[in-house]
Scaffold this motif. Structure first.
Motif, PDB file in Angstrom:
ATOM      1  N   ALA A  82       0.697  -1.134   0.331  1.00  0.00           N
ATOM      2  CA  ALA A  82       0.301  -0.093  -0.193  1.00  0.00           C
ATOM      3  C   ALA A  82       1.033   1.213  -0.248  1.00  0.00           C
ATOM      4  O   ALA A  82       1.794   1.469   0.570  1.00  0.00           O
ATOM      5  CB  ALA A  82      -0.985   0.020   1.151  1.00  0.00           C
ATOM      6  N   GLU A  83       0.367   1.918  -0.593  1.00  0.00           N
ATOM      7  CA  GLU A  83       1.089   3.328  -1.048  1.00  0.00           C
ATOM      8  C   GLU A  83       0.689   4.389  -0.247  1.00  0.00           C
ATOM      9  O   GLU A  83      -0.292   5.044   0.464  1.00  0.00           O
ATOM     10  CB  GLU A  83       0.878   4.543  -2.261  1.00  0.00           C
ATOM     11  N   LEU A  84       1.774   5.129   0.467  1.00  0.00           N
ATOM     12  CA  LEU A  84       1.313   6.067   1.467  1.00  0.00           C
ATOM     13  C   LEU A  84       2.004   7.532   0.969  1.00  0.00           C
ATOM     14  O   LEU A  84       2.940   7.457   0.063  1.00  0.00           O
ATOM     15  CB  LEU A  84       2.190   5.964   3.156  1.00  0.00           C
ATOM     16  N   PRO A  85       1.504   8.424   1.371  1.00  0.00           N
ATOM     17  CA  PRO A  85       2.045   9.971   1.114  1.00  0.00           C
ATOM     18  C   PRO A  85       4.109   9.890   1.091  1.00  0.00           C
ATOM     19  O   PRO A  85       4.374   9.757   1.671  1.00  0.00           O
ATOM     20  CB  PRO A  85       1.322  11.153   1.219  1.00  0.00           C
ATOM     21  N   ILE A  86       4.437  10.589   0.168  1.00  0.00           N
ATOM     22  CA  ILE A  86       5.974  11.040   0.411  1.00  0.00           C
ATOM     23  C   ILE A  86       6.036  11.170   1.398  1.00  0.00           C
ATOM     24  O   ILE A  86       5.862  12.582   1.975  1.00  0.00           O
ATOM     25  CB  ILE A  86       6.527  11.533  -0.823  1.00  0.00           C
ATOM     26  N   GLY A  87       7.017  10.984   2.277  1.00  0.00           N
ATOM     27  CA  GLY A  87       7.328  11.443   3.490  1.00  0.00           C
ATOM     28  C   GLY A  87       6.525  11.391   4.627  1.00  0.00           C
ATOM     29  O   GLY A  87       7.142  11.805   5.831  1.00  0.00           O
ATOM     30  N   TYR A  88       5.443  10.492   5.019  1.00  0.00           N
ATOM     31  CA  TYR A  88       4.579   9.657   6.032  1.00  0.00           C
ATOM     32  C   TYR A  88       5.189  10.052   6.948  1.00  0.00           C
ATOM     33  O   TYR A  88       5.086  10.734   7.754  1.00  0.00           O
ATOM     34  CB  TYR A  88       3.133   9.490   5.257  1.00  0.00           C
ATOM     35  N   GLU A  89       5.966   8.973   6.483  1.00  0.00           N
ATOM     36  CA  GLU A  89       6.523   7.930   7.095  1.00  0.00           C
ATOM     37  C   GLU A  89       7.664   8.297   8.942  1.00  0.00           C
ATOM     38  O   GLU A  89       7.322   8.600   9.820  1.00  0.00           O
ATOM     39  CB  GLU A  89       6.402   6.841   6.910  1.00  0.00           C
TER      40      GLU A  89
END
Length: 477
Positions: A332-339
Protein backbone atom coordinates in the motif's frame (compact mmCIF):
# COMPACT_ATOMS: atom_id res chain seq x y z
CA UNK A 1 12.86 -32.98 6.77
CA UNK A 2 10.47 -30.05 6.21
CA UNK A 3 8.06 -28.79 8.84
CA UNK A 4 5.13 -30.09 6.80
CA UNK A 5 6.68 -33.55 6.55
CA UNK A 6 7.38 -33.51 10.26
CA UNK A 7 3.75 -32.62 10.97
CA UNK A 8 2.50 -35.37 8.69
CA UNK A 9 4.70 -37.93 10.43
CA UNK A 10 3.50 -36.64 13.79
CA UNK A 11 -0.09 -37.13 12.63
CA UNK A 12 0.56 -40.63 11.35
CA UNK A 13 2.27 -41.57 14.58
CA UNK A 14 -0.74 -40.18 16.40
CA UNK A 15 -2.89 -42.89 14.81
CA UNK A 16 -0.77 -45.68 16.28
CA UNK A 17 -2.08 -45.54 19.83
CA UNK A 18 -4.13 -48.00 21.83
CA UNK A 19 -7.83 -47.68 22.55
CA UNK A 20 -7.29 -47.02 26.26
CA UNK A 21 -5.35 -43.83 25.51
CA UNK A 22 -7.89 -42.64 22.92
CA UNK A 23 -11.13 -42.59 24.90
CA UNK A 24 -12.38 -39.45 23.15
CA UNK A 25 -10.68 -37.73 20.22
CA UNK A 26 -11.53 -34.36 18.71
CA UNK A 27 -11.07 -33.42 15.04
CA UNK A 28 -11.08 -29.77 14.00
CA UNK A 29 -12.14 -28.92 10.43
CA UNK A 30 -11.61 -25.17 9.85
CA UNK A 31 -12.58 -22.97 6.93
CA UNK A 32 -9.43 -21.58 5.21
CA UNK A 33 -9.69 -17.88 6.03
CA UNK A 34 -7.52 -16.45 8.79
CA UNK A 35 -10.33 -15.47 11.16
CA UNK A 36 -11.74 -18.99 10.92
CA UNK A 37 -8.41 -20.85 11.08
CA UNK A 38 -7.36 -18.92 14.16
CA UNK A 39 -10.56 -19.38 16.14
CA UNK A 40 -10.59 -23.16 15.81
CA UNK A 41 -6.89 -23.42 16.61
CA UNK A 42 -7.48 -21.33 19.74
CA UNK A 43 -10.43 -23.57 20.65
CA UNK A 44 -8.07 -26.53 20.27
CA UNK A 45 -5.84 -24.97 22.94
CA UNK A 46 -8.75 -24.98 25.39
CA UNK A 47 -9.66 -28.59 24.62
CA UNK A 48 -6.03 -29.60 25.13
CA UNK A 49 -6.25 -28.25 28.68
CA UNK A 50 -8.62 -31.15 29.42
CA UNK A 51 -6.01 -33.67 28.19
CA UNK A 52 -8.11 -34.57 25.16
CA UNK A 53 -6.10 -35.18 21.98
CA UNK A 54 -7.16 -33.34 18.87
CA UNK A 55 -6.45 -33.43 15.15
CA UNK A 56 -6.43 -30.24 13.07
CA UNK A 57 -6.96 -30.86 9.37
CA UNK A 58 -6.63 -28.86 6.19
CA UNK A 59 -4.39 -27.98 3.28
CA UNK A 60 -0.70 -27.82 4.18
CA UNK A 61 -0.42 -24.08 3.50
CA UNK A 62 -3.46 -23.26 5.65
CA UNK A 63 -2.25 -25.37 8.57
CA UNK A 64 1.14 -23.68 8.33
CA UNK A 65 -0.55 -20.26 8.21
CA UNK A 66 -2.61 -21.01 11.32
CA UNK A 67 0.43 -22.12 13.33
CA UNK A 68 2.63 -19.27 12.14
CA UNK A 69 0.14 -16.54 13.04
CA UNK A 70 -1.37 -17.80 16.30
CA UNK A 71 -0.68 -15.64 19.37
CA UNK A 72 -0.55 -16.38 23.09
CA UNK A 73 0.74 -19.98 22.86
CA UNK A 74 2.84 -22.27 20.69
CA UNK A 75 0.95 -25.23 19.17
CA UNK A 76 4.19 -26.64 17.74
CA UNK A 77 5.41 -27.77 21.15
CA UNK A 78 2.07 -28.90 22.58
CA UNK A 79 1.46 -32.53 23.44
CA UNK A 80 -1.58 -34.36 22.03
CA UNK A 81 -1.86 -32.13 18.96
CA UNK A 82 -1.78 -33.59 15.45
CA UNK A 83 -1.80 -31.59 12.21
CA UNK A 84 -2.92 -33.35 9.04
CA UNK A 85 -1.75 -31.68 5.83
CA UNK A 86 -3.99 -32.77 2.97
CA UNK A 87 -2.86 -32.40 -0.61
CA UNK A 88 -5.04 -30.18 -2.76
CA UNK A 89 -4.57 -28.74 -6.26
CA UNK A 90 -2.64 -25.46 -6.51
CA UNK A 91 -4.75 -22.56 -5.31
CA UNK A 92 -5.32 -19.55 -7.53
CA UNK A 93 -4.13 -16.63 -5.42
CA UNK A 94 -5.06 -13.35 -7.10
CA UNK A 95 -4.99 -10.08 -5.18
CA UNK A 96 -8.25 -8.43 -4.14
CA UNK A 97 -9.08 -5.46 -6.34
CA UNK A 98 -9.15 -2.45 -3.95
CA UNK A 99 -11.64 -0.66 -6.23
CA UNK A 100 -14.36 -3.32 -6.18
CA UNK A 101 -17.72 -1.97 -4.99
CA UNK A 102 -18.41 -5.09 -2.91
CA UNK A 103 -15.58 -5.45 -0.41
CA UNK A 104 -16.23 -9.13 0.24
CA UNK A 105 -13.01 -11.07 -0.58
CA UNK A 106 -14.30 -12.65 -3.80
CA UNK A 107 -10.68 -13.35 -4.81
CA UNK A 108 -10.72 -16.19 -2.24
CA UNK A 109 -13.60 -18.06 -3.90
CA UNK A 110 -11.23 -20.34 -5.89
CA UNK A 111 -9.64 -21.32 -2.58
CA UNK A 112 -13.05 -22.04 -1.03
CA UNK A 113 -14.08 -24.16 -4.03
CA UNK A 114 -10.95 -26.32 -3.82
CA UNK A 115 -12.02 -27.45 -0.35
CA UNK A 116 -14.62 -29.72 -1.86
CA UNK A 117 -11.65 -31.99 -2.59
CA UNK A 118 -11.19 -32.62 1.14
CA UNK A 119 -14.31 -34.76 1.50
CA UNK A 120 -12.67 -38.07 0.51
CA UNK A 121 -9.43 -37.80 2.54
CA UNK A 122 -11.42 -36.47 5.51
CA UNK A 123 -13.75 -39.47 5.41
CA UNK A 124 -10.76 -41.80 5.33
CA UNK A 125 -9.15 -40.07 8.32
CA UNK A 126 -12.39 -40.04 10.33
CA UNK A 127 -12.93 -43.74 9.78
CA UNK A 128 -9.36 -44.51 10.87
CA UNK A 129 -9.65 -42.38 14.01
CA UNK A 130 -13.10 -43.70 14.92
CA UNK A 131 -11.77 -47.26 14.94
CA UNK A 132 -9.32 -46.29 17.69
CA UNK A 133 -11.56 -44.17 19.92
CA UNK A 134 -14.62 -44.77 22.05
CA UNK A 135 -16.09 -41.59 20.59
CA UNK A 136 -14.90 -39.26 17.84
CA UNK A 137 -15.96 -35.62 18.07
CA UNK A 138 -15.82 -33.56 14.88
CA UNK A 139 -15.96 -29.78 15.29
CA UNK A 140 -16.29 -28.16 11.88
CA UNK A 141 -16.68 -24.63 10.64
CA UNK A 142 -20.22 -23.81 9.52
CA UNK A 143 -18.86 -23.52 5.96
CA UNK A 144 -17.38 -27.04 6.04
CA UNK A 145 -20.47 -29.18 6.72
CA UNK A 146 -20.46 -30.74 3.25
CA UNK A 147 -16.83 -31.79 3.67
CA UNK A 148 -17.63 -33.95 6.71
CA UNK A 149 -21.02 -35.25 5.64
CA UNK A 150 -19.83 -38.87 5.95
CA UNK A 151 -19.89 -38.57 9.76
CA UNK A 152 -23.51 -39.67 9.75
CA UNK A 153 -22.39 -43.02 8.31
CA UNK A 154 -19.60 -43.69 10.83
CA UNK A 155 -20.46 -45.27 14.21
CA UNK A 156 -19.52 -43.44 17.43
CA UNK A 157 -19.02 -40.07 15.72
CA UNK A 158 -20.70 -36.80 16.68
CA UNK A 159 -20.36 -33.51 14.83
CA UNK A 160 -20.66 -29.99 16.19
CA UNK A 161 -20.94 -26.92 13.99
CA UNK A 162 -18.78 -23.93 14.90
CA UNK A 163 -20.13 -20.52 13.95
CA UNK A 164 -17.24 -18.10 13.48
CA UNK A 165 -19.48 -15.04 13.91
CA UNK A 166 -21.39 -13.57 16.86
CA UNK A 167 -24.44 -15.28 18.30
CA UNK A 168 -26.24 -12.01 17.54
CA UNK A 169 -25.44 -12.32 13.81
CA UNK A 170 -26.32 -16.04 13.69
CA UNK A 171 -29.67 -15.47 15.37
CA UNK A 172 -30.58 -12.77 12.85
CA UNK A 173 -29.56 -15.02 9.95
CA UNK A 174 -31.56 -18.03 11.22
CA UNK A 175 -34.59 -15.84 12.00
CA UNK A 176 -34.55 -14.38 8.48
CA UNK A 177 -33.97 -17.79 6.89
CA UNK A 178 -37.18 -18.95 8.60
CA UNK A 179 -39.00 -16.22 6.65
CA UNK A 180 -39.39 -13.76 9.51
CA UNK A 181 -38.75 -10.04 9.46
CA UNK A 182 -36.43 -8.51 12.06
CA UNK A 183 -38.33 -6.34 14.51
CA UNK A 184 -36.81 -4.28 17.30
CA UNK A 185 -37.22 -5.66 20.82
CA UNK A 186 -35.33 -5.70 24.12
CA UNK A 187 -32.43 -7.52 22.44
CA UNK A 188 -32.55 -6.40 18.80
CA UNK A 189 -32.13 -2.64 18.13
CA UNK A 190 -33.86 -0.75 15.35
CA UNK A 191 -32.49 -0.46 11.83
CA UNK A 192 -30.53 -3.71 11.59
CA UNK A 193 -28.46 -3.54 8.35
CA UNK A 194 -29.62 -5.84 5.59
CA UNK A 195 -27.19 -8.31 4.03
CA UNK A 196 -27.07 -6.23 0.86
CA UNK A 197 -23.45 -5.63 -0.08
CA UNK A 198 -22.15 -7.99 2.60
CA UNK A 199 -21.45 -10.99 0.33
CA UNK A 200 -21.15 -11.91 -3.31
CA UNK A 201 -24.03 -13.92 -4.75
CA UNK A 202 -21.65 -16.83 -5.26
CA UNK A 203 -20.75 -16.94 -1.58
CA UNK A 204 -24.39 -16.58 -0.53
CA UNK A 205 -25.09 -19.69 -2.60
CA UNK A 206 -22.27 -21.44 -0.72
CA UNK A 207 -23.79 -20.43 2.63
CA UNK A 208 -27.20 -21.77 1.59
CA UNK A 209 -25.64 -25.02 0.37
CA UNK A 210 -23.73 -25.58 3.63
CA UNK A 211 -26.77 -24.63 5.72
CA UNK A 212 -28.48 -27.85 4.65
CA UNK A 213 -25.87 -29.94 6.48
CA UNK A 214 -26.62 -28.47 9.92
CA UNK A 215 -29.29 -31.14 10.39
CA UNK A 216 -26.52 -33.71 10.97
CA UNK A 217 -25.07 -31.79 13.93
CA UNK A 218 -25.44 -32.55 17.63
CA UNK A 219 -24.87 -28.94 18.63
CA UNK A 220 -23.63 -25.46 17.74
CA UNK A 221 -20.51 -23.86 19.20
CA UNK A 222 -19.86 -20.11 19.48
CA UNK A 223 -16.78 -18.08 20.31
CA UNK A 224 -18.68 -15.89 22.72
CA UNK A 225 -19.47 -15.52 26.39
CA UNK A 226 -22.92 -15.43 27.98
CA UNK A 227 -21.82 -12.37 29.94
CA UNK A 228 -21.82 -10.38 26.69
CA UNK A 229 -24.25 -12.33 24.47
CA UNK A 230 -26.49 -14.10 26.96
CA UNK A 231 -29.65 -12.58 25.46
CA UNK A 232 -28.68 -13.64 21.91
CA UNK A 233 -27.84 -17.15 23.14
CA UNK A 234 -31.28 -17.36 24.76
CA UNK A 235 -32.93 -16.36 21.47
CA UNK A 236 -30.88 -18.96 19.58
CA UNK A 237 -31.94 -21.67 22.00
CA UNK A 238 -35.59 -20.78 21.41
CA UNK A 239 -35.33 -21.08 17.62
CA UNK A 240 -33.37 -24.38 17.74
CA UNK A 241 -35.18 -26.12 20.59
CA UNK A 242 -37.49 -28.01 18.21
CA UNK A 243 -34.43 -29.58 16.56
CA UNK A 244 -33.06 -30.74 19.93
CA UNK A 245 -29.90 -28.74 19.20
CA UNK A 246 -27.66 -27.61 22.06
CA UNK A 247 -25.95 -24.22 21.80
CA UNK A 248 -22.62 -23.79 23.58
CA UNK A 249 -21.01 -20.41 24.35
CA UNK A 250 -17.42 -21.49 24.97
CA UNK A 251 -15.50 -18.24 24.40
CA UNK A 252 -13.43 -16.31 24.40
CA UNK A 253 -11.22 -18.80 22.62
CA UNK A 254 -8.19 -16.51 22.59
CA UNK A 255 -5.87 -16.49 25.63
CA UNK A 256 -7.08 -13.88 28.12
CA UNK A 257 -3.76 -13.72 29.93
CA UNK A 258 -0.79 -13.01 27.67
CA UNK A 259 2.57 -14.33 28.94
CA UNK A 260 5.15 -11.60 29.44
CA UNK A 261 7.94 -11.88 26.90
CA UNK A 262 10.71 -9.38 27.49
CA UNK A 263 13.17 -10.95 25.07
CA UNK A 264 14.02 -8.42 22.39
CA UNK A 265 15.00 -11.28 20.08
CA UNK A 266 11.47 -12.63 19.74
CA UNK A 267 9.38 -9.55 20.49
CA UNK A 268 7.86 -7.47 17.70
CA UNK A 269 9.30 -3.96 17.41
CA UNK A 270 5.83 -2.42 17.76
CA UNK A 271 5.53 -3.87 21.28
CA UNK A 272 8.82 -2.28 22.27
CA UNK A 273 7.47 1.00 20.89
CA UNK A 274 4.28 0.55 22.96
CA UNK A 275 6.38 0.06 26.10
CA UNK A 276 7.46 3.71 25.78
CA UNK A 277 3.90 5.10 25.57
CA UNK A 278 1.55 6.23 28.32
CA UNK A 279 -1.37 4.10 29.47
CA UNK A 280 -4.42 4.14 27.14
CA UNK A 281 -2.67 6.64 24.84
CA UNK A 282 -2.45 4.61 21.61
CA UNK A 283 -5.13 3.68 19.09
CA UNK A 284 -4.53 0.46 17.17
CA UNK A 285 -5.74 0.57 13.54
CA UNK A 286 -6.32 -2.65 11.62
CA UNK A 287 -8.96 -3.79 9.15
CA UNK A 288 -8.35 -7.53 9.23
CA UNK A 289 -7.12 -10.08 6.74
CA UNK A 290 -9.91 -9.87 4.15
CA UNK A 291 -10.03 -6.14 3.44
CA UNK A 292 -8.06 -4.08 0.92
CA UNK A 293 -8.31 -0.30 0.59
CA UNK A 294 -7.43 1.76 -2.45
CA UNK A 295 -4.68 4.36 -2.35
CA UNK A 296 -7.12 7.26 -2.02
CA UNK A 297 -8.67 5.80 1.13
CA UNK A 298 -5.27 4.93 2.59
CA UNK A 299 -4.17 8.52 2.05
CA UNK A 300 -7.24 9.85 3.90
CA UNK A 301 -6.63 7.51 6.85
CA UNK A 302 -2.98 8.55 6.95
CA UNK A 303 -3.78 12.26 7.11
CA UNK A 304 -6.68 11.70 9.53
CA UNK A 305 -4.42 9.89 11.99
CA UNK A 306 -1.79 12.62 11.69
CA UNK A 307 -4.36 15.40 12.18
CA UNK A 308 -5.69 13.73 15.33
CA UNK A 309 -2.35 14.20 17.11
CA UNK A 310 -3.03 10.82 18.71
CA UNK A 311 -0.42 8.09 19.14
CA UNK A 312 -1.23 5.15 16.83
CA UNK A 313 -0.14 1.75 15.58
CA UNK A 314 -1.40 1.03 12.06
CA UNK A 315 -1.30 -2.50 10.64
CA UNK A 316 -1.20 -1.63 6.95
CA UNK A 317 -1.55 -4.77 4.85
CA UNK A 318 -3.66 -5.96 1.94
CA UNK A 319 -6.13 -8.81 2.19
CA UNK A 320 -4.75 -12.34 2.35
CA UNK A 321 -4.54 -14.38 -0.82
CA UNK A 322 -5.75 -17.97 -1.04
CA UNK A 323 -2.17 -19.07 -0.38
CA UNK A 324 -0.44 -16.41 1.71
CA UNK A 325 2.97 -17.93 0.98
CA UNK A 326 2.68 -17.80 -2.80
CA UNK A 327 3.51 -14.81 -4.98
CA UNK A 328 3.90 -11.07 -4.60
CA UNK A 329 1.91 -8.83 -2.28
CA UNK A 330 0.69 -5.33 -3.06
CA UNK A 331 2.44 -2.75 -0.91
CA UNK A 332 0.00 0.00 0.00
CA UNK A 333 1.23 3.47 -0.91
CA UNK A 334 1.56 6.19 1.71
CA UNK A 335 2.09 9.88 0.91
CA UNK A 336 5.75 10.68 0.24
CA UNK A 337 7.56 11.42 3.48
CA UNK A 338 4.59 10.41 5.62
CA UNK A 339 6.33 7.79 7.78
CA UNK A 340 9.12 10.20 8.69
CA UNK A 341 6.59 12.92 9.47
CA UNK A 342 4.77 10.76 12.05
CA UNK A 343 7.74 8.84 13.49
CA UNK A 344 7.26 10.45 16.93
CA UNK A 345 3.52 9.71 17.11
CA UNK A 346 2.88 6.60 15.03
CA UNK A 347 4.17 3.14 14.21
CA UNK A 348 3.27 1.44 10.91
CA UNK A 349 3.42 -2.35 10.77
CA UNK A 350 3.73 -3.79 7.27
CA UNK A 351 4.17 -7.44 8.24
CA UNK A 352 1.91 -9.63 10.36
CA UNK A 353 0.97 -7.67 13.50
CA UNK A 354 0.76 -9.37 16.93
CA UNK A 355 -2.80 -8.15 17.43
CA UNK A 356 -3.60 -9.95 20.67
CA UNK A 357 -0.43 -8.65 22.35
CA UNK A 358 -1.13 -5.12 21.06
CA UNK A 359 -4.67 -5.14 22.45
CA UNK A 360 -3.44 -6.56 25.77
CA UNK A 361 -0.78 -3.87 26.16
CA UNK A 362 -1.64 -1.20 28.78
CA UNK A 363 -0.70 1.58 26.34
CA UNK A 364 -3.48 0.58 23.92
CA UNK A 365 -6.67 2.54 24.58
CA UNK A 366 -8.70 2.04 21.42
CA UNK A 367 -9.06 -0.11 18.31
CA UNK A 368 -10.21 1.15 14.89
CA UNK A 369 -11.48 -2.09 13.39
CA UNK A 370 -13.50 -3.73 10.63
CA UNK A 371 -15.46 -5.52 13.40
CA UNK A 372 -14.69 -9.06 12.33
CA UNK A 373 -15.86 -11.27 15.18
CA UNK A 374 -12.39 -12.61 16.01
CA UNK A 375 -11.16 -9.02 16.45
CA UNK A 376 -14.27 -8.07 18.44
CA UNK A 377 -13.78 -10.90 20.93
CA UNK A 378 -10.08 -10.16 21.32
CA UNK A 379 -10.80 -6.47 21.88
CA UNK A 380 -13.62 -7.11 24.38
CA UNK A 381 -11.59 -9.68 26.33
CA UNK A 382 -8.73 -7.18 26.61
CA UNK A 383 -11.08 -4.33 27.59
CA UNK A 384 -10.43 -2.10 24.57
CA UNK A 385 -13.26 -0.01 22.98
CA UNK A 386 -13.76 -0.11 19.21
CA UNK A 387 -14.10 2.43 16.43
CA UNK A 388 -16.21 0.36 14.02
CA UNK A 389 -15.61 0.53 10.27
CA UNK A 390 -17.39 -2.53 8.78
CA UNK A 391 -16.30 -3.83 5.37
CA UNK A 392 -18.42 -6.91 4.54
CA UNK A 393 -19.88 -10.23 5.81
CA UNK A 394 -21.13 -10.16 9.42
CA UNK A 395 -19.24 -6.95 10.21
CA UNK A 396 -22.13 -4.46 9.77
CA UNK A 397 -24.25 -6.43 12.24
CA UNK A 398 -21.34 -6.87 14.64
CA UNK A 399 -21.04 -3.08 14.53
CA UNK A 400 -24.63 -2.80 15.82
CA UNK A 401 -23.82 -5.24 18.62
CA UNK A 402 -20.67 -3.35 19.62
CA UNK A 403 -22.04 0.19 19.40
CA UNK A 404 -25.75 -0.12 20.23
CA UNK A 405 -26.10 -3.25 22.39
CA UNK A 406 -22.84 -3.45 24.34
CA UNK A 407 -22.08 0.28 23.93
CA UNK A 408 -18.32 -0.23 23.86
CA UNK A 409 -17.66 1.51 20.57
CA UNK A 410 -18.49 4.22 18.07
CA UNK A 411 -19.22 4.07 14.34
CA UNK A 412 -16.46 5.42 12.11
CA UNK A 413 -18.26 4.76 8.83
CA UNK A 414 -21.94 3.84 8.66
CA UNK A 415 -22.78 0.85 6.48
CA UNK A 416 -25.29 2.89 4.47
CA UNK A 417 -22.37 5.06 3.26
CA UNK A 418 -20.09 2.13 2.41
CA UNK A 419 -19.45 3.34 -1.16
CA UNK A 420 -18.18 6.71 0.01
CA UNK A 421 -14.60 7.61 0.85
CA UNK A 422 -14.06 8.27 4.55
CA UNK A 423 -12.30 11.63 4.63
CA UNK A 424 -9.33 12.55 6.79
CA UNK A 425 -11.60 14.84 8.82
CA UNK A 426 -13.97 11.94 9.52
CA UNK A 427 -11.05 9.76 10.64
CA UNK A 428 -9.71 12.57 12.83
CA UNK A 429 -13.13 13.10 14.42
CA UNK A 430 -13.60 9.40 15.13
CA UNK A 431 -10.14 9.08 16.71
CA UNK A 432 -10.75 12.10 18.94
CA UNK A 433 -14.18 10.78 19.99
CA UNK A 434 -12.73 7.42 20.96
CA UNK A 435 -9.43 8.60 22.47
CA UNK A 436 -9.68 12.23 23.49
CA UNK A 437 -13.01 13.04 25.13
CA UNK A 438 -15.39 12.05 27.92
CA UNK A 439 -17.44 9.84 25.58
CA UNK A 440 -14.38 7.72 24.82
CA UNK A 441 -13.35 7.61 28.48
CA UNK A 442 -16.78 6.24 29.42
CA UNK A 443 -16.57 3.57 26.70
CA UNK A 444 -13.05 2.68 27.83
CA UNK A 445 -14.34 2.25 31.38
CA UNK A 446 -17.24 0.09 30.20
CA UNK A 447 -14.97 -1.97 27.92
CA UNK A 448 -12.55 -2.49 30.83
CA UNK A 449 -15.44 -3.76 32.97
CA UNK A 450 -16.52 -6.19 30.26
CA UNK A 451 -12.92 -7.30 29.79
CA UNK A 452 -12.47 -7.97 33.49
CA UNK A 453 -15.70 -9.96 33.68
CA UNK A 454 -14.91 -11.96 30.54
CA UNK A 455 -11.42 -12.82 31.78
CA UNK A 456 -12.87 -13.90 35.13
CA UNK A 457 -15.44 -16.04 33.30
CA UNK A 458 -12.60 -18.25 32.04
CA UNK A 459 -11.29 -18.90 35.55
CA UNK A 460 -12.33 -21.59 38.02
CA UNK A 461 -16.07 -21.31 38.64
CA UNK A 462 -16.54 -18.67 35.93
CA UNK A 463 -19.49 -18.68 33.53
CA UNK A 464 -17.50 -19.67 30.43
CA UNK A 465 -15.37 -22.16 32.35
CA UNK A 466 -18.48 -23.89 33.71
CA UNK A 467 -20.01 -24.01 30.23
CA UNK A 468 -16.78 -25.47 28.86
CA UNK A 469 -16.73 -28.03 31.69
CA UNK A 470 -20.30 -28.92 30.75
CA UNK A 471 -19.36 -29.32 27.07
CA UNK A 472 -16.41 -31.56 27.91
CA UNK A 473 -18.60 -33.64 30.23
CA UNK A 474 -21.12 -33.96 27.39
CA UNK A 475 -18.67 -35.16 24.74
CA UNK A 476 -16.88 -37.53 27.15
CA UNK A 477 -20.07 -38.93 28.72
Amino acid sequence: MTNHQDNQNHSQNGLRVNRQEEEVVVVMVPFPAQGHLNQLLQLSRLILSYNIPFHYVGAASHNHQAKLRVHGWNPRISFNIHFHDFEIPPILSPLLDPNEECKFPSHLQPCFDVLKRLRAPLAQLLRALSSQARRLIVIHDSMMGSAIQEVRLIPSVESYCFHSVSAFAVYLYIWETMGNSVEANDVIPKDIPSLEGCFTNEFLDSIAFEYDYRKFNSGFIYNTCRLIEGASMDLLERVTVAENIKNWALGPFNPVIIPQNNSSNSRNFCLEWLDKQASDSVIYVSFGTTSTMNNEQIKEIAFGLKQSNQKFIWALRDADKGDVFNGEERRAELPIGYEDSVKDMGFIVREWAPQLEILAHPATGGFMSHCGWNSCMESISMGVPIGAWPMHSDQPRNTVLITQVLKVGIVVRHWAHRQEIVTSNMVETAVKRLMGCKEGDEMRKKAAEYGSKVRQSMGEGGVSRLEFDSFIAHITR
